[in-house]
Design a protein around this motif. Structure first.
Motif, PDB file in Angstrom:
ATOM      1  N   VAL A   3       0.828  -1.205   0.000  1.00  0.00           N
ATOM      2  CA  VAL A   3       0.000   0.000   0.000  1.00  0.00           C
ATOM      3  C   VAL A   3       0.864   1.258   0.000  1.00  0.00           C
ATOM      4  CG1 VAL A   3      -1.566   1.356   1.447  1.00  0.00           C
ATOM      5  CG2 VAL A   3      -2.059  -1.032   0.978  1.00  0.00           C
ATOM      6  N   GLY A   4       2.008   1.199   0.709  1.00  0.00           N
ATOM      7  CA  GLY A   4       2.905   2.354   0.693  1.00  0.00           C
ATOM      8  C   GLY A   4       3.371   2.688  -0.711  1.00  0.00           C
ATOM      9  N   LEU A   5       3.726   1.668  -1.481  1.00  0.00           N
ATOM     10  CA  LEU A   5       4.157   1.896  -2.859  1.00  0.00           C
ATOM     11  C   LEU A   5       2.990   2.301  -3.756  1.00  0.00           C
ATOM     12  CD1 LEU A   5       6.642  -1.105  -3.219  1.00  0.00           C
ATOM     13  CD2 LEU A   5       7.220   1.317  -3.006  1.00  0.00           C
ATOM     14  N   LEU A   6       1.821   1.674  -3.548  1.00  0.00           N
ATOM     15  CA  LEU A   6       0.657   2.019  -4.365  1.00  0.00           C
ATOM     16  C   LEU A   6       0.199   3.453  -4.109  1.00  0.00           C
ATOM     17  CD1 LEU A   6      -1.407  -1.293  -4.140  1.00  0.00           C
ATOM     18  CD2 LEU A   6      -0.366  -0.328  -6.195  1.00  0.00           C
ATOM     19  N   GLN A   7       0.222   3.883  -2.827  1.00  0.00           N
ATOM     20  CA  GLN A   7      -0.186   5.266  -2.557  1.00  0.00           C
ATOM     21  C   GLN A   7       0.829   6.259  -3.115  1.00  0.00           C
ATOM     22  OE1 GLN A   7       1.010   7.782  -0.210  1.00  0.00           O
ATOM     23  NE2 GLN A   7       2.907   6.597   0.103  1.00  0.00           N
ATOM     24  N   TRP A   8       2.096   5.834  -3.197  1.00  0.00           N
ATOM     25  CA  TRP A   8       3.112   6.676  -3.817  1.00  0.00           C
ATOM     26  C   TRP A   8       2.767   6.923  -5.288  1.00  0.00           C
ATOM     27  CZ3 TRP A   8       7.604   9.194  -2.344  1.00  0.00           C
ATOM     28  CH2 TRP A   8       8.479   9.547  -3.359  1.00  0.00           C
ATOM     29  N   ALA A   9       2.246   5.876  -5.942  1.00  0.00           N
ATOM     30  CA  ALA A   9       1.943   5.971  -7.368  1.00  0.00           C
ATOM     31  C   ALA A   9       0.552   6.527  -7.651  1.00  0.00           C
ATOM     32  CB  ALA A   9       2.085   4.594  -8.022  1.00  0.00           C
ATOM     33  N   PHE A  10      -0.453   6.118  -6.841  1.00  0.00           N
ATOM     34  CA  PHE A  10      -1.844   6.439  -7.165  1.00  0.00           C
ATOM     35  C   PHE A  10      -2.577   7.250  -6.102  1.00  0.00           C
ATOM     36  CE2 PHE A  10      -0.860   2.231  -9.050  1.00  0.00           C
ATOM     37  CZ  PHE A  10      -0.895   2.605 -10.392  1.00  0.00           C
ATOM     38  N   GLY A  11      -1.936   7.505  -4.972  1.00  0.00           N
ATOM     39  CA  GLY A  11      -2.634   8.167  -3.878  1.00  0.00           C
ATOM     40  C   GLY A  11      -3.237   7.147  -2.920  1.00  0.00           C
ATOM     41  N   LEU A  12      -3.516   7.586  -1.708  1.00  0.00           N
ATOM     42  CA  LEU A  12      -3.949   6.664  -0.668  1.00  0.00           C
ATOM     43  C   LEU A  12      -5.339   6.091  -0.929  1.00  0.00           C
ATOM     44  CD1 LEU A  12      -3.034   5.417   1.959  1.00  0.00           C
ATOM     45  CD2 LEU A  12      -3.921   7.400   3.193  1.00  0.00           C
ATOM     46  N   GLN A  13      -6.245   6.873  -1.512  1.00  0.00           N
ATOM     47  CA  GLN A  13      -7.606   6.375  -1.745  1.00  0.00           C
ATOM     48  C   GLN A  13      -7.607   5.208  -2.712  1.00  0.00           C
ATOM     49  OE1 GLN A  13     -10.427   9.191  -3.319  1.00  0.00           O
ATOM     50  NE2 GLN A  13     -12.178   7.886  -2.859  1.00  0.00           N
ATOM     51  N   GLY A  14      -6.870   5.310  -3.810  1.00  0.00           N
ATOM     52  CA  GLY A  14      -6.825   4.216  -4.765  1.00  0.00           C
ATOM     53  C   GLY A  14      -6.133   2.989  -4.209  1.00  0.00           C
ATOM     54  N   ALA A  15      -5.125   3.200  -3.363  1.00  0.00           N
ATOM     55  CA  ALA A  15      -4.354   2.082  -2.818  1.00  0.00           C
ATOM     56  C   ALA A  15      -5.178   1.200  -1.893  1.00  0.00           C
ATOM     57  CB  ALA A  15      -3.123   2.614  -2.079  1.00  0.00           C
ATOM     58  N   VAL A  16      -6.217   1.763  -1.267  1.00  0.00           N
ATOM     59  CA  VAL A  16      -6.983   0.998  -0.279  1.00  0.00           C
ATOM     60  C   VAL A  16      -7.742  -0.170  -0.917  1.00  0.00           C
ATOM     61  CG1 VAL A  16      -9.202   2.240  -0.340  1.00  0.00           C
ATOM     62  CG2 VAL A  16      -8.360   1.311   1.827  1.00  0.00           C
ATOM     63  N   LEU A  17      -8.003  -0.091  -2.233  1.00  0.00           N
ATOM     64  CA  LEU A  17      -8.689  -1.197  -2.915  1.00  0.00           C
ATOM     65  C   LEU A  17      -7.876  -2.489  -2.893  1.00  0.00           C
ATOM     66  CD1 LEU A  17     -10.273   0.504  -6.062  1.00  0.00           C
ATOM     67  CD2 LEU A  17     -11.441  -0.361  -4.032  1.00  0.00           C
ATOM     68  N   PHE A  18      -6.572  -2.359  -2.716  1.00  0.00           N
ATOM     69  CA  PHE A  18      -5.708  -3.525  -2.610  1.00  0.00           C
ATOM     70  C   PHE A  18      -6.153  -4.452  -1.478  1.00  0.00           C
ATOM     71  CE2 PHE A  18      -1.413  -5.091  -0.995  1.00  0.00           C
ATOM     72  CZ  PHE A  18      -1.310  -6.098  -1.931  1.00  0.00           C
ATOM     73  N   CYS A  19      -6.757  -3.876  -0.448  1.00  0.00           N
ATOM     74  CA  CYS A  19      -7.197  -4.671   0.705  1.00  0.00           C
ATOM     75  C   CYS A  19      -8.306  -5.650   0.332  1.00  0.00           C
ATOM     76  CB  CYS A  19      -7.668  -3.762   1.836  1.00  0.00           C
ATOM     77  SG  CYS A  19      -6.362  -2.758   2.559  1.00  0.00           S
ATOM     78  N   ILE A  20      -9.159  -5.295  -0.624  1.00  0.00           N
ATOM     79  CA  ILE A  20     -10.222  -6.205  -1.051  1.00  0.00           C
ATOM     80  C   ILE A  20      -9.617  -7.474  -1.643  1.00  0.00           C
ATOM     81  CG2 ILE A  20     -12.103  -6.536  -2.702  1.00  0.00           C
ATOM     82  CD1 ILE A  20     -12.877  -3.659  -2.284  1.00  0.00           C
ATOM     83  N   VAL A  21      -8.574  -7.311  -2.445  1.00  0.00           N
ATOM     84  CA  VAL A  21      -7.891  -8.461  -3.030  1.00  0.00           C
ATOM     85  C   VAL A  21      -7.317  -9.347  -1.927  1.00  0.00           C
ATOM     86  CG1 VAL A  21      -6.005  -9.183  -4.542  1.00  0.00           C
ATOM     87  CG2 VAL A  21      -7.358  -7.156  -5.118  1.00  0.00           C
TER      88      VAL A  21
END
Length: 443
Positions: free
Chosen positions: A397-415
């Motif tokens: 999530v730290g890397l995803l929020q770096w690329a897409f922002g924290l809101q978009g990164a939270v969808l990773f949790c569903i997976v």
């Protein structure tokens, strides 16, 4: 299989008090206060705090990596050297000391804060595994869900007491309030120090292994036990599948624990009142979830109850991500004037129920599937999986929020939570309990 005397109510309460005590660290340092202090005030790379968020993720991941490397070996040493209480006490002292030192982390002290978080969170996380290893000795397998639920419930009660005091007395996380909010570290340390005393007075050392000093011989024995357990893993197919599920589930849980209040501040832009109310909502619903699902486990069984908690998590993540759309829908359909931060409280309610229940039921299942003679070692693997999950989830999530922002990164949790459901299909709960009962002492 070795069978120890059933624990008294006082001993169960003493064991649960460690959950009550250590929750102050989880909430005040990792979730509610110091994570926000570190990202916004210590690092302070406004407006999006991406460097602060990444460093926070890295500090937590490094601390969890230390636990991943050490937990099974330490657990084996605890089993082989009759050293559960001694190791628990060592982790407790180190957590208290390093947490108190967070007082000296001021704006710009990026690396001092980083190092102290690595040390304190590694010691705290190891202690989680150590205290959990006592669980199989506290009751029969059909009682462990209720006992584990009591521990988690008291934990959230402890969080409510400790963090409630801090939010009311120390105030908000803001630059002009830093001289007061910096006391969060010493307060969390003092709360943990005092509240955990009943654990060390009332909880007995289980009669497993022979008491030994910590020396090269004990390390050799620990390595031997770890090797024996690894060779015997095919004997425990249900525990193995459970560990895989926990790997994915705890990755999602640690992301929410580490970033939920940061998400509220950075994405939702909530007020201080809503932040305080969210804390109360999560703590109360987590307490209710731990107790309710602990009781439900005795009726539905651990596997089905655990699957329900993971499904609840998916619903909670959807509510977090679509809070804007939910707000618009409610306002339009019911002619209301709700703000996003108010609807975000509903996501907090679902998250709280999921948080308390999933951790409680998962820990109880590990206890049910673990032979007493290997309890500390196998809970060391539980700690390994949990902290490996934390590294995977938080760094991801730290890397995803770096690329897409924290809101978009939270969808990773569903997976992550959906992946955790898959291994549960192959678990036979009765078979797992029977395998634990038939296992012999590896020493």
């Amino acid at each position: 299989m070795i069978k120890t005397r059933k624990a008294t109510r006082r001993e169960i309460l003493g064991w649960s008090m460690f959950d009550f005590a250590n929750q102050a660290y989880t909430l005040l340092i990792v979730t509610v206060v110091f994570g926000d202090v570190y990202t916004r005030l210590v690092v302070g790379d406004a407006p999006d705090y991406r460097v602060g968020n990444l460093l926070w993720s890295a500090a937590l991941c490094l601390s969890y990596a230390l636990v991943v490397v050490a937990a099974p070996l330490l657990g084996a040493a605890m089993d082989g050297g009759r050293a559960k209480k001694r190791m628990l006490f060592a982790s407790y002292v180190l957590t208290v000391a390093s947490t108190a030192l967070l007082y000296f982390v001021g704006p710009g002290h990026v690396w001092l804060g980083f190092i102290l978080i690595v040390i304190s969170n590694a010691a705290y996380s190891a202690g989680e595994s150590f205290i959990a290893s006592f669980l199989p000795f506290l009751g029969d397998s059909d009682e462990l869900g209720r006992i584990s639920g009591l521990g988690w419930a008291l934990g959230y009660a402890g969080g409510l007491v400790s963090a409630g005091f801090v939010l009311l007395v120390l105030g908000e996380v803001a630059a002009d309030n830093f001289e007061r909010i910096r006391w969060v570290g010493p307060f969390a340390a003092a709360f943990f120090l005092l509240a955990a005393i009943p654990t060390f007075i009332w909880v007995r050392e289980p009669a497993i292994g022979d008491r030994r000093r910590f020396n090269a011989e004990l390390v050799r024995i620990a390595y031997k036990r770890v090797a024996t357990t690894l060779r015997s893993l095919p004997e425990f197919p249900d525990l193995r599948r459970l560990f895989i599920s926990i790997l994915f589930a705890m990755a999602g849980v640690y992301v929410i624990v580490a970033f939920s209040f940061i998400y509220g501040a950075q994405v939702i832009g909530w007020s201080e009142d809503t932040r305080a109310l969210m804390f109360v909502v999560v703590q109360i619903t987590a307490l209710i979830g731990a107790l309710a699902f602990g009781a439900l486990q005795s009726r539905l069984g651990g596997r089905l109850t655990y699957a329900l908690t993971l499904t609840l998590w998916i619903a909670a993540i959807l509510a977090i991500y679509f809070v804007g759309e939910l707000t618009t829908l409610l306002n339009h359909s019911l002619t209301l004037s709700l703000r996003e931060e108010q609807v975000f409280l509903f996501a907090g309610l679902l998250s709280g129920l999921s948080l308390g229940s999933s951790q409680s039921v998962g820990r109880a299942l590990v206890g049910m599937f673990s032979p007493e003679a290997r309890a500390a070692e196998l809970f060391g693997y539980w700690g390994l999986m949990s902290k490996l999950a934390a590294i995977f989830g938080i760094l991801g999530v730290g890397l995803l929020q770096w690329a897409f922002g924290l809101q978009g990164a939270v969808l990773f949790c569903i997976v992550l939570f959906a992946a955790a459901l898959v291994p549960l299909a192959g678990i036979d709960e009765a078979r797992g309990v029977d395998a634990a009962r038939r296992a012999s002492d590896p020493s």
